[in-house]
Design a protein around this motif. Sequence first.
Motif, PDB file in Angstrom:
ATOM      1  N   GLY A 255      32.943 -26.860-117.390  1.00 35.38           N
ATOM      2  CA  GLY A 255      33.999 -26.929-118.391  1.00 35.38           C
ATOM      3  C   GLY A 255      34.159 -25.657-119.191  1.00 35.38           C
ATOM      4  O   GLY A 255      33.235 -24.851-119.311  1.00 35.38           O
ATOM      5  N   ARG A 256      35.346 -25.510-119.719  1.00 31.73           N
ATOM      6  CA  ARG A 256      35.659 -24.429-120.652  1.00 31.73           C
ATOM      7  C   ARG A 256      36.667 -24.979-121.655  1.00 31.73           C
ATOM      8  O   ARG A 256      37.726 -25.462-121.277  1.00 31.73           O
TER       9      ARG A 256
ATOM     10  N   ASN B 189      34.626 -18.583-113.466  1.00 33.40           N
ATOM     11  CA  ASN B 189      35.633 -19.375-112.773  1.00 33.40           C
ATOM     12  C   ASN B 189      34.920 -20.617-112.271  1.00 33.40           C
ATOM     13  O   ASN B 189      33.693 -20.727-112.376  1.00 33.40           O
ATOM     14  N   ALA B 190      35.677 -21.553-111.746  1.00 36.00           N
ATOM     15  CA  ALA B 190      35.092 -22.838-111.350  1.00 36.00           C
ATOM     16  C   ALA B 190      34.017 -22.663-110.279  1.00 36.00           C
ATOM     17  O   ALA B 190      32.989 -23.338-110.321  1.00 36.00           O
ATOM     18  N   ALA B 191      34.242 -21.785-109.333  1.00 37.57           N
ATOM     19  CA  ALA B 191      33.261 -21.592-108.256  1.00 37.57           C
ATOM     20  C   ALA B 191      31.943 -21.046-108.794  1.00 37.57           C
ATOM     21  O   ALA B 191      30.868 -21.513-108.408  1.00 37.57           O
ATOM     22  N   ILE B 192      32.021 -20.073-109.678  1.00 33.59           N
ATOM     23  CA  ILE B 192      30.802 -19.507-110.265  1.00 33.59           C
ATOM     24  C   ILE B 192      30.041 -20.588-111.040  1.00 33.59           C
ATOM     25  O   ILE B 192      28.819 -20.716-110.915  1.00 33.59           O
ATOM     26  N   ALA B 193      30.762 -21.386-111.809  1.00 34.40           N
ATOM     27  CA  ALA B 193      30.125 -22.462-112.584  1.00 34.40           C
ATOM     28  C   ALA B 193      29.499 -23.507-111.665  1.00 34.40           C
ATOM     29  O   ALA B 193      28.370 -23.946-111.899  1.00 34.40           O
TER      30      ALA B 193
ATOM     31  N   PHE C 114      30.129 -33.291-108.189  1.00 30.88           N
ATOM     32  CA  PHE C 114      30.822 -32.346-109.047  1.00 30.88           C
ATOM     33  C   PHE C 114      32.015 -32.996-109.732  1.00 30.88           C
ATOM     34  O   PHE C 114      32.770 -33.735-109.107  1.00 30.88           O
ATOM     35  N   LEU C 115      32.182 -32.668-111.011  1.00 26.41           N
ATOM     36  CA  LEU C 115      33.382 -33.054-111.729  1.00 26.41           C
ATOM     37  C   LEU C 115      33.629 -32.068-112.852  1.00 26.41           C
ATOM     38  O   LEU C 115      32.742 -31.323-113.250  1.00 26.41           O
ATOM     39  N   ASP C 116      34.856 -32.057-113.322  1.00 29.85           N
ATOM     40  CA  ASP C 116      35.241 -31.163-114.405  1.00 29.85           C
ATOM     41  C   ASP C 116      35.093 -31.876-115.739  1.00 29.85           C
ATOM     42  O   ASP C 116      35.155 -33.108-115.813  1.00 29.85           O
TER      43      ASP C 116
ATOM     44  N   LEU D 175      40.212 -17.623-107.033  1.00 28.33           N
ATOM     45  CA  LEU D 175      40.383 -18.135-108.401  1.00 28.33           C
ATOM     46  C   LEU D 175      40.786 -19.603-108.411  1.00 28.33           C
ATOM     47  O   LEU D 175      40.466 -20.320-109.336  1.00 28.33           O
ATOM     48  N   LYS D 176      41.502 -20.068-107.401  1.00 24.67           N
ATOM     49  CA  LYS D 176      41.918 -21.477-107.351  1.00 24.67           C
ATOM     50  C   LYS D 176      41.779 -21.985-105.925  1.00 24.67           C
ATOM     51  O   LYS D 176      41.943 -21.240-104.977  1.00 24.67           O
TER      52      LYS D 176
END
Length: 171
Positions: free
Chosen positions: A8-9, A68-72, A87-89, A169-170
């Motif tokens: 999350g961010r 970014n989401a992948a790094i997280a 995994f979930l946001d 990025l996406k």
Amino acid sequence: MVSFVVIGRNVEQTIDRCLDSIEQLIKAESLSSYEVIYVDSLSTDTSLKKALKHGVNLKVFQLTKDKNAAIARNMGASCSEGEYLFFLDGDMELIPDQLKGVFDDSLYVEHPFISFSCQDVLIDQKKQLSQNNLLINKDEKRLEGVTGGLFFISKKLWGSVNGMRPKYLKS
């Protein structure tokens, strides 16, 4: 063991509901072997502080530079101890029977990757994802769904593909 990896961010409006929904799912499924990991992507709000209040089996990490989401997700997976990664946001909410159809009675998982579809729900002008469905194609004995921020994967499979590629990025 199942490792729930939440990324999350600036999710201060939704992170409590997200983490609470994981706790409810754990109770509903009577999971005894699990951990919850929250990876924060340099939030500028109170997301990290709120996450830290959820103490039961929770590990909290914060990215320090690139985000970014992948790094997280890669960070969460590398810090996990589970055989399975869910995994979930941080703006998503699970429903109590989310894992229905994932495990059999002996907690065996037939499919190493399961994607879930999501239903968008607007709450207080904030987009929040909830009510998710697992799609099963019975003729071909495979699970299908919409890949996104909500998926279940064996750690072995995750490792065999070296996680996510952070250059994208996406999607």
